[in-house]
Motif scaffolding. Structure first.
Motif, PDB file in Angstrom:
ATOM      1  N   ALA A   8      -0.972   8.076  -1.485  1.00 44.58           N
ATOM      2  CA  ALA A   8      -1.583   7.680  -2.750  1.00 44.58           C
ATOM      3  C   ALA A   8      -1.759   6.163  -2.889  1.00 44.58           C
ATOM      4  O   ALA A   8      -2.456   5.700  -3.789  1.00 44.58           O
ATOM      5  CB  ALA A   8      -0.764   8.224  -3.911  1.00 44.58           C
ATOM      6  N   GLY A   9      -1.170   5.380  -1.995  1.00 44.79           N
ATOM      7  CA  GLY A   9      -1.337   3.931  -2.041  1.00 44.79           C
ATOM      8  C   GLY A   9      -2.538   3.464  -1.225  1.00 44.79           C
ATOM      9  O   GLY A   9      -2.712   2.258  -1.032  1.00 44.79           O
ATOM     10  N   GLY A  10      -3.351   4.363  -0.715  1.00 43.82           N
ATOM     11  CA  GLY A  10      -4.540   3.908   0.007  1.00 43.82           C
ATOM     12  C   GLY A  10      -5.044   4.806   1.120  1.00 43.82           C
ATOM     13  O   GLY A  10      -6.034   4.481   1.762  1.00 43.82           O
ATOM     14  N   ASN A  39       0.813  -1.239   0.000  1.00 42.39           N
ATOM     15  CA  ASN A  39       0.000   0.000   0.000  1.00 42.39           C
ATOM     16  C   ASN A  39       0.835   1.272   0.000  1.00 42.39           C
ATOM     17  O   ASN A  39       0.315   2.358   0.264  1.00 42.39           O
ATOM     18  CB  ASN A  39      -0.988   0.061   1.178  1.00 42.39           C
ATOM     19  CG  ASN A  39      -2.143  -0.883   0.972  1.00 42.39           C
ATOM     20  OD1 ASN A  39      -2.129  -2.001   1.491  1.00 42.39           O
ATOM     21  ND2 ASN A  39      -3.117  -0.484   0.197  1.00 42.39           N
ATOM     22  N   GLY A  40       2.134   1.142  -0.287  1.00 40.60           N
ATOM     23  CA  GLY A  40       2.981   2.332  -0.310  1.00 40.60           C
ATOM     24  C   GLY A  40       2.892   3.050  -1.643  1.00 40.60           C
ATOM     25  O   GLY A  40       2.485   2.477  -2.661  1.00 40.60           O
ATOM     26  N   TYR A  41       3.262   4.320  -1.628  1.00 37.06           N
ATOM     27  CA  TYR A  41       3.448   5.062  -2.871  1.00 37.06           C
ATOM     28  C   TYR A  41       4.688   5.937  -2.713  1.00 37.06           C
ATOM     29  O   TYR A  41       4.793   6.710  -1.750  1.00 37.06           O
ATOM     30  CB  TYR A  41       2.232   5.953  -3.207  1.00 37.06           C
ATOM     31  CG  TYR A  41       2.500   6.750  -4.464  1.00 37.06           C
ATOM     32  CD1 TYR A  41       2.379   6.159  -5.718  1.00 37.06           C
ATOM     33  CD2 TYR A  41       2.952   8.068  -4.407  1.00 37.06           C
ATOM     34  CE1 TYR A  41       2.690   6.859  -6.878  1.00 37.06           C
ATOM     35  CE2 TYR A  41       3.262   8.776  -5.565  1.00 37.06           C
ATOM     36  CZ  TYR A  41       3.135   8.170  -6.789  1.00 37.06           C
ATOM     37  OH  TYR A  41       3.453   8.866  -7.930  1.00 37.06           O
ATOM     38  N   HIS A  42       5.617   5.809  -3.650  1.00 34.37           N
ATOM     39  CA  HIS A  42       6.867   6.565  -3.542  1.00 34.37           C
ATOM     40  C   HIS A  42       7.238   7.313  -4.818  1.00 34.37           C
ATOM     41  O   HIS A  42       8.335   7.852  -4.905  1.00 34.37           O
ATOM     42  CB  HIS A  42       8.003   5.644  -3.116  1.00 34.37           C
ATOM     43  CG  HIS A  42       7.785   5.004  -1.775  1.00 34.37           C
ATOM     44  ND1 HIS A  42       7.957   5.690  -0.586  1.00 34.37           N
ATOM     45  CD2 HIS A  42       7.352   3.762  -1.414  1.00 34.37           C
ATOM     46  CE1 HIS A  42       7.662   4.887   0.436  1.00 34.37           C
ATOM     47  NE2 HIS A  42       7.285   3.717  -0.031  1.00 34.37           N
ATOM     48  N   GLY A  43       6.355   7.310  -5.813  1.00 33.48           N
ATOM     49  CA  GLY A  43       6.652   8.069  -7.021  1.00 33.48           C
ATOM     50  C   GLY A  43       6.589   7.221  -8.277  1.00 33.48           C
ATOM     51  O   GLY A  43       6.347   6.014  -8.218  1.00 33.48           O
ATOM     52  N   ASP A  44       6.812   7.858  -9.417  1.00 31.81           N
ATOM     53  CA  ASP A  44       6.553   7.227 -10.712  1.00 31.81           C
ATOM     54  C   ASP A  44       7.804   6.854 -11.494  1.00 31.81           C
ATOM     55  O   ASP A  44       7.701   6.258 -12.564  1.00 31.81           O
ATOM     56  CB  ASP A  44       5.704   8.176 -11.575  1.00 31.81           C
ATOM     57  CG  ASP A  44       4.257   8.241 -11.097  1.00 31.81           C
ATOM     58  OD1 ASP A  44       3.902   7.469 -10.176  1.00 31.81           O
ATOM     59  OD2 ASP A  44       3.488   9.047 -11.638  1.00 31.81           O
ATOM     60  N   ALA A  77       1.019  -4.194   4.872  1.00 30.45           N
ATOM     61  CA  ALA A  77       0.966  -2.866   5.484  1.00 30.45           C
ATOM     62  C   ALA A  77       0.632  -3.016   6.958  1.00 30.45           C
ATOM     63  O   ALA A  77      -0.018  -3.984   7.363  1.00 30.45           O
ATOM     64  CB  ALA A  77      -0.083  -2.020   4.778  1.00 30.45           C
ATOM     65  N   PRO A  78       1.066  -2.068   7.782  1.00 29.03           N
ATOM     66  CA  PRO A  78       0.726  -2.123   9.214  1.00 29.03           C
ATOM     67  C   PRO A  78      -0.793  -2.098   9.389  1.00 29.03           C
ATOM     68  O   PRO A  78      -1.506  -1.554   8.545  1.00 29.03           O
ATOM     69  CB  PRO A  78       1.334  -0.841   9.775  1.00 29.03           C
ATOM     70  CG  PRO A  78       2.271  -0.325   8.744  1.00 29.03           C
ATOM     71  CD  PRO A  78       1.850  -0.860   7.433  1.00 29.03           C
ATOM     72  N   PRO A  87       2.826  -3.414  -5.054  1.00 34.29           N
ATOM     73  CA  PRO A  87       2.944  -4.186  -6.299  1.00 34.29           C
ATOM     74  C   PRO A  87       1.596  -4.412  -6.989  1.00 34.29           C
ATOM     75  O   PRO A  87       1.574  -4.680  -8.190  1.00 34.29           O
ATOM     76  CB  PRO A  87       3.563  -5.508  -5.854  1.00 34.29           C
ATOM     77  CG  PRO A  87       3.397  -5.566  -4.382  1.00 34.29           C
ATOM     78  CD  PRO A  87       3.211  -4.175  -3.872  1.00 34.29           C
ATOM     79  N   ILE A  88       0.491  -4.273  -6.276  1.00 37.99           N
ATOM     80  CA  ILE A  88      -0.809  -4.517  -6.910  1.00 37.99           C
ATOM     81  C   ILE A  88      -1.522  -3.211  -7.232  1.00 37.99           C
ATOM     82  O   ILE A  88      -1.795  -2.918  -8.396  1.00 37.99           O
ATOM     83  CB  ILE A  88      -1.689  -5.430  -6.029  1.00 37.99           C
ATOM     84  CG1 ILE A  88      -1.047  -6.827  -5.997  1.00 37.99           C
ATOM     85  CG2 ILE A  88      -3.114  -5.529  -6.596  1.00 37.99           C
ATOM     86  CD1 ILE A  88      -1.451  -7.651  -4.813  1.00 37.99           C
TER      87      ILE A  88
END
Ligand SMILES: *Cc1c(COP(=O)(O)O)cnc(C)c1O
Length: 434
Positions: A219-221, A144-149, A179-180, A159-160
């Motif tokens: 942005a991942g959730g 559920n992470g987002y770190h950029g494009d 995710a925690p 990954p999903i």
């Protein structure tokens, strides 16, 4: 150009974020922005709930930010940073070192959040290389992470839902754990950190760093998790000789209720990424901070230097306006602004909890999230928000606001009631809820 002509040419020539060029959605022409309002070409004003992707914390067209940029332009807008230095960059680095958690004493400037993440990953790899442990070259991260494009950043996004499965075959393979558990106030229970510890234990010889967004996954959730979990993860990093990279690009500068989300847990990361709100939403800019120990090791390694140097590194105009944004944070008592928004969001979004099409309502700092049961059709709902006089841009099931800190209680009330009434109409008209 009439607004209609502008929209037609835009659709013909200009690519928008995550947008089709085959069947491009129409964009709304904006001709001005002031305070918390965007002005459309047709004269309509919208109350902005997005702060331009979470950046414009002081509102638009702020005289202090404008003045800082005008003054800097009259000296120089840009000079290269190789072999040259300037006061805006030195002052900014100094102030960031003072504001961020202890130990983060060296600052690398770049031009966007994604690049700040690339730089962070590269720092971790070069550090272990300099320690003759070049085998430590994988990242560990949470789902559920987002770190950029960009490619390095994409490889550590979820990954999903990370939207990047398309590129899976060319991305470096990293380690992921769940995710925690959700909830800022959720007490840590036995087993919450078990998967993380298990991975660290098994792969400590190949893991360079744990990279995560502290407390708020954006942005991942739009998920919030507890300072206790973050503290536990940071302790495990030390125990297993793994660096901690805190991606504070979304959370930095007060958004989560602490100046940096790491502060909620008194965690001192080895590397920290800053971006988004760093220039108060005026210019593209970012920074990666690290410790003296890591900087020195990298500098004594095989390359004798850190192998990165963007053309527009430490752009003076961006540094000047970032300094002005820090002035405003210091002067304006961001903490009471964020607390005020927090109280308002808690009260105003509360009624959504009872709605059949609402899965969850969560608020942290100046972030308010309504998670609905089905992904919304952006084309339909965007138009409804604009007709309502508010600017809200959901993704998937997440209808959220991150207003400028300067939003008045009256405007916040209009924003939230507008959001609820649009959702009510949208779900009545477009989804039969069971
Ligand atoms: C937005 C964001 C990024 C990427 O920043 P860009 O400026 O869009 O490249 C990275 N990490 C986090 C947590 C973000 O929210």
């Amino acid at each position: 150009m009439t607004p209609e002509q502008l929209i037609a040419l835009d659709q013909q020539y200009v690519w928008h974020p995550y947008a089709s060029m085959d069947n491009p959605p129409p964009s709304y022409p904006v001709v001005g922005a002031s305070g918390v309002r965007l002005t459309l070409a047709n004269g309509q004003e919208l109350i902005d709930g997005m702060a331009s992707w979470w950046c414009a914390v002081h509102g638009y067209n702020h005289p202090h930010l404008n003045e800082a940029m005008k003054l800097q332009i009259s000296d120089m807008s840009h000079v290269m940073f190789g072999g040259i230095t300037h006061e805006p960059a030195v002052t900014l680095a100094n102030r960031l070192v003072d504001l961020t958690p202890a130990g983060l004493d060296k600052v690398f400037f770049s031009d966007s959040g994604s690049v700040a993440v690339e730089v962070a990953i590269k720092m971790a790899l070069q550090y272990w290389h300099s320690k003759t442990q070049a085998n430590k070259n994988r990242m560990l991260t949470i789902r559920n992470g987002y770190h950029g494009d960009t490619f390095g950043a994409m490889a550590v996004c979820d990954p999903i839902n990370g939207m990047h499965t398309l590129f899976a075959s060319v991305l470096p393979q990293h380690h992921f754990v769940d995710a925690p558990p959700m909830g800022f106030d959720r007490p840590l229970i036995d087993g919450d950190l078990a998967e993380l510890e298990d991975k660290m234990c098994k792969y400590q010889n190949e893991i360079a760093a744990l990279i995560l967004e502290p407390i708020v996954q954006g942005a991942g959730g739009m998920r919030f998790y507890s300072p206790e979990w973050l503290k536990g993860a940071a302790d495990l990093c030390k125990q297993y000789n793994i660096l901690l990279i805190a991606d504070e690009i979304a959370t930095g500068f007060g958004r989560s209720g602490a100046l940096f989300a790491c502060d909620h847990a008194q965690v001192k990361p080895d590397i920290m990424c800053l971006g988004k709100a760093i220039t108060g939403g005026t210019m593209s800019f970012a920074a990666t901070l690290t410790t003296a120990e890591i900087a020195t090791s990298i500098s004594r390694g095989e390359a004798s230097c850190f192998m990165h140097g963007p053309t527009f590194m430490a752009n003076p105009l961006a540094c000047a306006v970032a300094n002005a944004s820090l002035d405003l944070l210091e002067r304006s008592d961001w903490k009471s602004q964020v607390n005020g928004l927090n109280k308002g969001l808690n009260i105003l979004l509360q009624p959504a909890k009872a709605l059949p099409y609402v899965e969850d309502v969560r608020v942290l700092g100046a972030i308010g999230v309504i998670e609905v049961t089905q992904a919304v059709d952006l084309g339909i709902i965007q138009k409804m928000f604009v007709e309502e006089g508010i600017w809200v841009r959901p993704f998937g099931k997440l209808v959220y606001v991150m207003p400028p800190y300067v939003m008045s209680p009256q405007d916040l009330a209009l924003l939230c009631s507008g959001m609820l009434s649009v959702l009510e109409r949208y779900f009545r008209q477009h989804h039969a809820t069971s």
